[in-house]
Scaffold this motif. Structure first.
Motif, PDB file in Angstrom:
ATOM      1  N   GLY A 158       0.794  -1.217   0.000  1.00 15.33           N
ATOM      2  CA  GLY A 158       0.000   0.000   0.000  1.00 15.33           C
ATOM      3  C   GLY A 158       0.828   1.268   0.000  1.00 15.33           C
ATOM      4  N   VAL A 159       2.147   1.159   0.115  1.00 11.46           N
ATOM      5  CA  VAL A 159       3.018   2.330   0.112  1.00 11.46           C
ATOM      6  C   VAL A 159       3.322   2.730  -1.327  1.00 11.46           C
ATOM      7  CG1 VAL A 159       5.208   3.294   0.899  1.00 11.46           C
ATOM      8  CG2 VAL A 159       4.036   1.567   2.277  1.00 11.46           C
ATOM      9  N   THR A 160       3.284   4.027  -1.584  1.00 13.43           N
ATOM     10  CA  THR A 160       3.500   4.548  -2.941  1.00 13.43           C
ATOM     11  C   THR A 160       4.891   5.161  -3.067  1.00 13.43           C
ATOM     12  OG1 THR A 160       1.142   4.983  -3.225  1.00 13.43           O
ATOM     13  CG2 THR A 160       2.643   6.159  -4.683  1.00 13.43           C
ATOM     14  N   TYR A 161       5.551   4.868  -4.192  1.00  9.96           N
ATOM     15  CA  TYR A 161       6.889   5.382  -4.493  1.00  9.96           C
ATOM     16  C   TYR A 161       6.907   5.927  -5.914  1.00  9.96           C
ATOM     17  CZ  TYR A 161       8.131   2.252  -0.617  1.00  9.96           C
ATOM     18  OH  TYR A 161       8.198   1.619   0.592  1.00  9.96           O
ATOM     19  N   ASP A 162       7.946   6.713  -6.212  1.00 15.08           N
ATOM     20  CA  ASP A 162       8.158   7.091  -7.607  1.00 15.08           C
ATOM     21  C   ASP A 162       8.676   5.860  -8.353  1.00 15.08           C
ATOM     22  OD1 ASP A 162       8.109   9.027  -9.667  1.00 15.08           O
ATOM     23  OD2 ASP A 162      10.284   9.179  -9.579  1.00 15.08           O
ATOM     24  N   ARG A 163       8.185   5.660  -9.562  1.00 10.86           N
ATOM     25  CA  ARG A 163       8.501   4.434 -10.287  1.00 10.86           C
ATOM     26  C   ARG A 163      10.012   4.211 -10.421  1.00 10.86           C
ATOM     27  NH1 ARG A 163       5.644   1.237 -13.671  1.00 10.86           N
ATOM     28  NH2 ARG A 163       3.913   2.734 -13.777  1.00 10.86           N
ATOM     29  N   SER A 164      10.758   5.247 -10.785  1.00 14.91           N
ATOM     30  CA  SER A 164      12.198   5.077 -11.013  1.00 14.91           C
ATOM     31  C   SER A 164      12.919   4.652  -9.729  1.00 14.91           C
ATOM     32  CB  SER A 164      12.810   6.373 -11.551  1.00 14.91           C
ATOM     33  OG  SER A 164      12.640   7.432 -10.624  1.00 14.91           O
ATOM     34  N   SER A 165      12.492   5.189  -8.594  1.00 11.50           N
ATOM     35  CA  SER A 165      13.148   4.867  -7.326  1.00 11.50           C
ATOM     36  C   SER A 165      12.872   3.434  -6.891  1.00 11.50           C
ATOM     37  CB  SER A 165      12.687   5.833  -6.227  1.00 11.50           C
ATOM     38  OG  SER A 165      13.081   7.155  -6.511  1.00 11.50           O
ATOM     39  N   ILE A 166      11.615   3.015  -6.953  1.00  5.34           N
ATOM     40  CA  ILE A 166      11.297   1.674  -6.478  1.00  5.34           C
ATOM     41  C   ILE A 166      11.819   0.610  -7.435  1.00  5.34           C
ATOM     42  CG2 ILE A 166       9.014   1.505  -7.554  1.00  5.34           C
ATOM     43  CD1 ILE A 166      10.144   0.209  -4.069  1.00  5.34           C
ATOM     44  N   GLU A 167      11.839   0.922  -8.746  1.00  4.51           N
ATOM     45  CA  GLU A 167      12.392  -0.048  -9.699  1.00  4.51           C
ATOM     46  C   GLU A 167      13.895  -0.222  -9.473  1.00  4.51           C
ATOM     47  OE1 GLU A 167      11.274   1.184 -13.622  1.00  4.51           O
ATOM     48  OE2 GLU A 167       9.270   0.284 -13.478  1.00  4.51           O
ATOM     49  N   LYS A 168      14.567   0.864  -9.108  1.00  2.00           N
ATOM     50  CA  LYS A 168      15.989   0.768  -8.781  1.00  2.00           C
ATOM     51  C   LYS A 168      16.188  -0.113  -7.546  1.00  2.00           C
ATOM     52  CE  LYS A 168      20.388   1.811  -8.574  1.00  2.00           C
ATOM     53  NZ  LYS A 168      21.338   1.248  -9.532  1.00  2.00           N
ATOM     54  N   TRP A 169      15.348   0.093  -6.521  1.00  5.30           N
ATOM     55  CA  TRP A 169      15.414  -0.700  -5.291  1.00  5.30           C
ATOM     56  C   TRP A 169      15.220  -2.189  -5.589  1.00  5.30           C
ATOM     57  CZ3 TRP A 169      16.364  -0.321  -0.090  1.00  5.30           C
ATOM     58  CH2 TRP A 169      15.804  -1.260   0.743  1.00  5.30           C
ATOM     59  N   LEU A 170      14.201  -2.485  -6.383  1.00  3.82           N
ATOM     60  CA  LEU A 170      13.897  -3.887  -6.682  1.00  3.82           C
ATOM     61  C   LEU A 170      14.960  -4.522  -7.572  1.00  3.82           C
ATOM     62  CD1 LEU A 170      10.047  -3.544  -7.309  1.00  3.82           C
ATOM     63  CD2 LEU A 170      11.172  -4.450  -5.267  1.00  3.82           C
ATOM     64  N   SER A 171      15.556  -3.715  -8.466  1.00 10.79           N
ATOM     65  CA  SER A 171      16.584  -4.251  -9.373  1.00 10.79           C
ATOM     66  C   SER A 171      17.841  -4.675  -8.632  1.00 10.79           C
ATOM     67  CB  SER A 171      16.948  -3.212 -10.441  1.00 10.79           C
ATOM     68  OG  SER A 171      17.667  -2.128  -9.879  1.00 10.79           O
ATOM     69  N   LEU A 172      18.019  -4.134  -7.408  1.00  8.68           N
ATOM     70  CA  LEU A 172      19.177  -4.504  -6.597  1.00  8.68           C
ATOM     71  C   LEU A 172      18.963  -5.828  -5.860  1.00  8.68           C
ATOM     72  CD1 LEU A 172      20.040  -0.992  -5.084  1.00  8.68           C
ATOM     73  CD2 LEU A 172      21.325  -2.233  -6.827  1.00  8.68           C
ATOM     74  N   GLY A 173      17.788  -6.440  -6.095  1.00 11.06           N
ATOM     75  CA  GLY A 173      17.522  -7.753  -5.504  1.00 11.06           C
ATOM     76  C   GLY A 173      16.732  -7.734  -4.218  1.00 11.06           C
ATOM     77  N   HIS A 174      16.278  -6.532  -3.805  1.00  9.53           N
ATOM     78  CA  HIS A 174      15.505  -6.441  -2.572  1.00  9.53           C
ATOM     79  C   HIS A 174      14.118  -7.046  -2.767  1.00  9.53           C
ATOM     80  CE1 HIS A 174      18.511  -3.966  -0.659  1.00  9.53           C
ATOM     81  NE2 HIS A 174      18.526  -3.157  -1.699  1.00  9.53           N
ATOM     82  N   LYS A 175      13.645  -7.702  -1.741  1.00  8.88           N
ATOM     83  CA  LYS A 175      12.304  -8.305  -1.754  1.00  8.88           C
ATOM     84  C   LYS A 175      11.437  -7.718  -0.646  1.00  8.88           C
ATOM     85  CE  LYS A 175      13.566 -11.167  -5.027  1.00  8.88           C
ATOM     86  NZ  LYS A 175      13.056 -10.999  -6.404  1.00  8.88           N
ATOM     87  N   THR A 176      11.771  -6.523  -0.187  1.00 10.95           N
ATOM     88  CA  THR A 176      11.040  -5.889   0.900  1.00 10.95           C
ATOM     89  C   THR A 176      10.557  -4.511   0.486  1.00 10.95           C
ATOM     90  OG1 THR A 176      13.104  -4.986   1.801  1.00 10.95           O
ATOM     91  CG2 THR A 176      12.330  -7.089   2.702  1.00 10.95           C
TER      92      THR A 176
END
Length: 409
Positions: free
Chosen positions: A36-54
């Protein structure tokens, strides 16, 4: 967008709902996670691309990394931006006399915004402020004594703007670190790194890097353990390459003594750098970060505790080998120095085996035959002797270290 207008927009009050929790900037393309938390697409995609699952904000494990566009919030942001553009105007241009009057008066956010707009208006105005000893000393005094985080941030903006002028670096060093305001100024930098915006944190780290001009100034900054720790936290900001680079650069500038290096090791700098090096991003955007990461490892590898921490961190050792010849010549030479420190100087068998297991011998031979420095080539030669003993099944066994053709990797 004009430079002056861009600087002014930094001082418009932005609703917290419109800021990305990662970058702290106004979201351009808001998307929501399953939490339910909202992020800017570029920021969260960068976070997820680093392998984070949280989820970065809640640290909840994500059942799915799927994102959903938050169209309602996007429309609200667009509406707010259009209203802000219509209602907000840049601070009225002021004369040099008015700028001088502001310098000699009590600083408020409005007057500092006018000063920033004045500096941005022309090179002549910038020099007028940068060459004024009275102006810089007043800014430093208020920076040390103000309790308002916004005032401190705006003065850091001014420091950043005038820092490129000749002589400003030395004057900032003298006024911040060699005056009675030293402790309070360093505390102000610490507060920005703790509570300020992402942009102000980066600028603060850059200013600290700028004024660390000699061993004495490096010592004074590093002795403030709260400040040292906040710079480490900045370097640990995974989703912001600019912040990581600024944090690592400042740490490099002040990590000149063994006690400081030991503190960084205690904080976990080796583990942090190991995560950076083990990432899968090889884009030009991360090259400066990788170079600084390898340099900080070389720095901590000069002490026994640093070599031990590097040897014990599998991600770190493997990451160094993986990044050899993949970033820059400087990063590669830093990496070779670190590998030599743990494999040859410390003769750590675990590190030797880790390097050998990831085809480190091949990489070292490639570096050895590249356009590297004489010192790096000598360290490569010593590494080859150590790693050959650990590489029993390598297809490089028949090759001599001086061969001009080796098996590609």
């Amino acid at each position: 967008m004009a430079r002056g207008k861009r600087e002014h927009q930094l001082y418009v009050t932005v609703p917290s709902l419109f800021r990305c929790p990662i970058s702290m900037d106004v979201m351009k393309s808001p998307v929501s996670l399953s939490t339910g938390v909202t992020y800017d697409r570029s920021s969260i995609e960068k976070w997820l691309s680093l392998g984070h699952k949280t989820c970065p904000a809640t640290m909840q494990t994500l059942p799915s990394t799927h994102t959903t566009p938050n169209l309602t919030l996007r429309r609200l942001i667009h509406l707010w931006l259009s209203q802000a553009d219509a209602s907000q105007t840049s601070p009225s241009p002021i004369s040099k006399q008015q700028a001088a009057d502001i310098i000699n008066a009590e600083f408020e956010s409005d007057s500092l915004a006018k000063m920033i707009a004045f500096i941005n208006a022309s090179e002549e105005n910038l020099k007028f402020v940068a060459l004024s000893n009275d102006a810089i000393s007043r800014f430093v005094k208020v920076f040390a004594n103000s309790d308002a985080i916004r005032i401190r941030e705006m003065i850091v903006d001014i420091f950043d703007l005038i820092s490129r002028e000749n002589g400003v670096r030395e004057r900032l060093n003298r006024l911040i670190l060699e005056s009675d305001y030293c402790r309070d100024c360093l505390s102000s930098f610490t507060s920005i790194l703790q509570k300020g915006s992402a942009e102000s944190k980066v600028k603060s780290a850059k200013i600290l890097n700028l004024i660390a001009v000699n061993p004495e100034s490096q010592r004074k900054i590093a002795e403030n353990l709260g400040l040292l720790y906040e710079l480490y936290i900045l370097a640990n900001t995974e989703a912001n390459n600019s912040a990581v680079e600024a944090g690592l650069s400042a740490l490099l500038a002040i990590s000149t003594s063994r006690p400081v290096k030991k503190e960084l090791i205690r904080f976990g700098i080796v583990r942090t750098v190991g995560k950076i090096l083990s990432g899968s991003d090889y884009s030009s955007a991360v090259r400066a970060v990788i170079e600084k990461a390898c340099a900080i490892l070389e720095t901590v590898a000069t002490c026994t505790e640093g070599r031990g921490a590097i040897s014990e961190d599998a991600d770190c050792v493997v990451g160094i080998v993986k990044r050899l010849m993949k970033c820059s010549g400087a990063a590669t030479e830093h990496g070779i120095t670190v590998l030599w420190s743990v494999c040859c100087l410390a003769r750590d068998r675990v590190a030797q085996e880790k390097v050998a297991e990831v085809n480190g011998l091949t990489k070292v031979l490639v570096v050895m035959q590249s356009d590297c420095s004489a010192g790096t080539r000598q360290m490569c030669g010593e590494l080859v002797k150590v790693l050959r003993a650990k590489t029993t099944k390598s297809n490089l066994a028949p090759y001599e270290t001086r061969t001009t053709h080796i098996t590609p990797y």
